[in-house]
Write an enzyme that holds these catalytic residues in place. Structure first.
Site, PDB file in Angstrom:
ATOM      1  N   ASP A  58      -5.047   7.268   3.446  1.00 50.74           N
ATOM      2  CA  ASP A  58      -4.125   6.303   2.922  1.00 50.74           C
ATOM      3  C   ASP A  58      -3.679   5.490   4.393  1.00 50.74           C
ATOM      4  O   ASP A  58      -3.439   4.326   4.316  1.00 50.74           O
ATOM      5  CB  ASP A  58      -2.902   7.022   2.325  1.00 50.74           C
TER       6      ASP A  58
ATOM      7  N   ASP B 256       8.151  -2.793  -6.717  1.00 51.29           N
ATOM      8  CA  ASP B 256       7.007  -2.381  -6.542  1.00 51.29           C
ATOM      9  C   ASP B 256       6.352  -1.450  -7.808  1.00 51.29           C
ATOM     10  O   ASP B 256       7.437  -0.562  -8.251  1.00 51.29           O
ATOM     11  CB  ASP B 256       6.731  -1.850  -5.154  1.00 51.29           C
TER      12      ASP B 256
ATOM     13  N   HIS C  60       5.048   1.383  -7.234  1.00 49.86           N
ATOM     14  CA  HIS C  60       5.414   2.618  -6.704  1.00 49.86           C
ATOM     15  C   HIS C  60       6.695   2.863  -6.297  1.00 49.86           C
ATOM     16  O   HIS C  60       7.384   1.959  -5.937  1.00 49.86           O
ATOM     17  CB  HIS C  60       4.726   2.959  -5.673  1.00 49.86           C
TER      18      HIS C  60
ATOM     19  N   GLY D  68       1.609   6.108   2.337  1.00 49.53           N
ATOM     20  CA  GLY D  68       1.301   5.209   1.459  1.00 49.53           C
ATOM     21  C   GLY D  68       1.009   3.897   2.164  1.00 49.53           C
ATOM     22  O   GLY D  68       1.436   2.908   1.475  1.00 49.53           O
TER      23      GLY D  68
ATOM     24  N   TYR E 124      -2.701  -4.839  -4.889  1.00 52.01           N
ATOM     25  CA  TYR E 124      -4.256  -4.826  -4.269  1.00 52.01           C
ATOM     26  C   TYR E 124      -5.251  -5.497  -5.195  1.00 52.01           C
ATOM     27  O   TYR E 124      -6.599  -5.260  -5.142  1.00 52.01           O
ATOM     28  CB  TYR E 124      -4.414  -3.347  -4.546  1.00 52.01           C
TER      29      TYR E 124
ATOM     30  N   HIS F  37       7.136   3.134   2.000  1.00 52.37           N
ATOM     31  CA  HIS F  37       6.846   4.436   2.118  1.00 52.37           C
ATOM     32  C   HIS F  37       7.124   5.270   3.304  1.00 52.37           C
ATOM     33  O   HIS F  37       7.220   6.454   3.231  1.00 52.37           O
ATOM     34  CB  HIS F  37       5.471   4.603   1.489  1.00 52.37           C
TER      35      HIS F  37
ATOM     36  N   ASP G  80       2.014  -5.099  -7.236  1.00 53.33           N
ATOM     37  CA  ASP G  80       1.000  -4.130  -7.958  1.00 53.33           C
ATOM     38  C   ASP G  80       1.546  -3.558  -9.415  1.00 53.33           C
ATOM     39  O   ASP G  80       0.868  -3.106 -10.143  1.00 53.33           O
ATOM     40  CB  ASP G  80       0.810  -3.132  -7.254  1.00 53.33           C
TER      41      ASP G  80
END
Length: 391
Positions: free
Chosen positions: A88, A166, A168, A138, A299, A130, A255
């Site tokens: 990552d 986001d 996440h 992340g 992404y 993150h 995302d």
């Protein structure tokens, strides 16, 4: 309301490059800025070039030992620890300098707002939410979101709301301010039982004097535009009105889109455009018009991020791009040279349907348990009634 918007950008920000086929590829930023220029969104806008954040600014959030590890990593390799050298978070040349430049971009944007030179400011290279105090996570080395918030708190701002859309969970920012009553963090994300980092449950509400100021909306996989917007409007406005921030900071990861390869929400570009317009309205209505806008994840590098973030830039600049607008031929010609065999979009819309039914206290839709759980966990701590749609 008349708004001045500053845009932080320089091609040096593309140096934050985790290399190879890493999902967080800087081509998404380059394609976004090219598309925004081609559509006229940036006509007359002179971008602000960032400078690297000084250690003293980074150390408002990160430990000195972690900064030393980031500096040493390109020569010492994975032995430095601190989450560096993983799949990552691979180590790359001039990692400290590149990550500090991203954080410097968010500081430059924050300074525009605090100084009064602008009441909106954008750093699309930012949003690396993150990173923790002493380790990378992340795809994020330094947490520019938290660094910018900490700087604003040290420079006269007393209440800041951070809203993270986001896919996440905005775990690093929540962690940085979970005990600070001056900062409310709100995150709408895919349910942590189904997606990394596995945090962001509604029961995470903050600690001590800040109890009630960590807010988490955990959305079921497959949530589409209408459900996502129902959740946003069913939770966020009441909390912002009660908290009355002086600045709204938004992390606008692209995302949640249905084509994103790393997650499972199902928004369209149209839903994202509607979300950005809602954020603009929140800033104007609840935060005195002060809006700090950061990028984040995303992404689907060629098809989604450039369109979504061009809509974001247009929204911030009050130069809204019509959904049916065609993608310019010159952009397609350039993108085709870097996108390989990816089929490129020809329009600024996915044909998504963004009408939604506002939450009214009932449980008719799949997203409603997420709304209910967040309201039940947090609203009473602010004197709000969780089951009353007027709150």
């Amino acid at each position: 309301m008349s708004n001045e918007c500053a845009v932080v950008w320089d091609e040096s920000l593309l140096s934050y490059d985790l290399g190879g086929n890493h999902p967080l590829h800087p081509v998404r930023l380059d394609l976004t800025m090219r598309l925004a220029r081609s559509l006229g969104v940036l006509d007359g806008v002179v971008p602000l070039a960032p400078e690297q954040a000084a250690d003293a600014e980074l150390e408002r959030v990160h430990t000195p030992g972690y900064l030393a590890a980031v500096r040493a990593a390109p020569t010492e390799g994975t032995d430095v620890g601190h989450g560096l050298g993983t799949d990552d978070n691979p180590i790359f040349d001039r990692m400290h300098e590149s990550a500090a430049l991203v954080a410097g971009g968010s500081l430059a944007a924050a300074e525009q707002i605090v100084s009064g030179r602008a009441n909106r400011a954008v750093n699309l290279a930012g949003g690396l939410h993150h990173a923790m105090a002493d380790h990378a996570a992340g795809f994020c080395v330094y947490n520019d979101c938290a660094v910018a918030i900490a700087w604003m708190l040290a420079n006269g701002i007393e209440r800041i709301a951070y809203l993270d859309i986001d896919v996440h969970h905005g775990d690093g920012v929540q962690s940085a301010f979970r005990e600070d009553p001056r900062v409310m963090t709100i995150s709408l994300h895919q349910h942590p039982r189904t997606l990394w980092p596995g945090t962001g449950f509604p029961t995470e509400v903050g600690e001590g004097a800040a109890k009630g100021e960590s807010v988490n909306v955990a959305l079921p996989p497959g949530t589409k535009d209408a459900g996502w917007l129902r959740a946003l409007h069913g939770v966020v406005p009441s909390l912002l009105e009660t908290f009355a921030p002086q600045v709204l900071v938004t992390q606008c990861g692209a995302d949640p889109h249905r084509e994103d390869p790393l997650a499972d929400l199902a928004l369209s570009v149209d839903g994202q455009r509607a979300a950005y317009r809602a954020l603009r309205g929140f800033a104007d209505r609840y935060a005195r018009g002060n809006w700090l806008i950061l990028g984040g994840g995303g992404y689907a590098l060629h098809r989604v991020v450039p369109r979504a973030w061009t809509h974001l830039l247009a929204t911030a600049l009050d130069r809204d791009v019509a959904a049916e607008r065609n993608v310019p031929a010159d952009w397609i010609a350039h993108a085709s040279r870097v996108a390989g065999n990816v089929a490129l979009p020809t329009s600024m819309t996915d044909g998504g349907e963004t009408a939604f039914t506002p939450w009214d206290g009932t449980a008719e839709y799949e997203v409603d348990p997420a709304i209910r759980d967040t309201r039940n966990a947090v609203f009473p701590l602010h004197g709000l009634e969780p089951l009353d749609s007027r709150d």
